[in-house]
Scaffold this motif. Structure first.
Motif: not given
Length: 221
Positions: A29-32, A35-37, A153-155
């Motif tokens: 989750v945290l690795a994905a 990619r947050t803007p 992260v929550m999604l």
């Protein structure tokens, strides 16, 4: 789970089971979420993942402070504006009444503040809490980035079958949190996010939302 389902099913869960959350899921989750803007690609968030005995000890210390009537550490940023006008105050009041009634705490209970603080300090039983910090030199734009990061992260947690509960309450016990995670004075605690599997057999609360037409205006469409 598609994105729409993740958004629709995400809610602040306030009753977690003690089932452990596998580390590999948290890492995925945290690795994905990287990619947050982020404006200028600053990626201003600093996250500490706390579980096991360190989290248990932090919960014990925070709960003891809450039950002792400790007002908490001085806030480093306001949680809400000094004055909330309508419709914001109306939404706040309605949600608060609904939320704590579901937890068995009535509005006229003289021990209401202490009980609320105690429940929050236990992270509602969650076996994992993520503590999100920002560098003190960051401004409002980077705080917005951190909000987008935590929503991502929550999604992603929902896609893994997990639930969460963002808790700004942890800023009240920021010194206790800092002692646990080892954050230096150059960082400011934004909030904690409790993470885990939802506890079965507990009433599920879903607060209402304003209709889209109250908050969205279409121009030129």
């Amino acid at each position: 789970m598609d994105v729409y389902e993740a958004v629709d099913s995400r809610r602040a869960v306030r009753a977690f089971s003690d089932e452990p959350v596998p580390k590999e899921i948290l890492e995925r989750v945290l690795a994905a979420a990287t990619r947050t803007p982020s404006s200028g690609n600053l990626q201003p968030w600093h996250v500490y993942v706390v579980t096991g005995e360190p989290l248990a000890e932090l919960k014990r210390r925070a709960k003891a402070r809450a039950l002792a009537g400790d007002p908490g550490d001085q806030r480093e940023y306001p949680m809400y504006p000094a004055e909330l006008n309508s419709p914001y105050v109306d939404r706040f009041s309605a949600a608060a009444a609904q939320r704590y009634k579901a937890l068995g705490i009535e509005r006229d209970d003289p021990d209401r503040p202490k009980k609320i603080a105690a429940l929050n300090s236990e992270a509602f039983g969650a076996p994992v809490v993520l503590f999100c910090y920002l560098d003190r030199t960051m401004g409002p734009g980077q705080w917005g980035d951190a909000g987008m990061y935590l929503q991502t992260v929550m999604l992603l947690l929902r896609a893994e079958g997990l639930h969460s509960c963002p808790q700004v309450m942890w800023t009240m016990y920021r010194k206790s949190v800092s002692q646990t995670v080892g954050a230096d004075d150059g960082l400011v605690l934004f909030c904690g996010v409790s993470v885990g599997f939802e506890k079965e057999g507990v009433p599920r609360l879903r607060t209402g939302r304003a209709d889209m037409t109250e908050t969205v205006s279409f121009i030129g469409v």
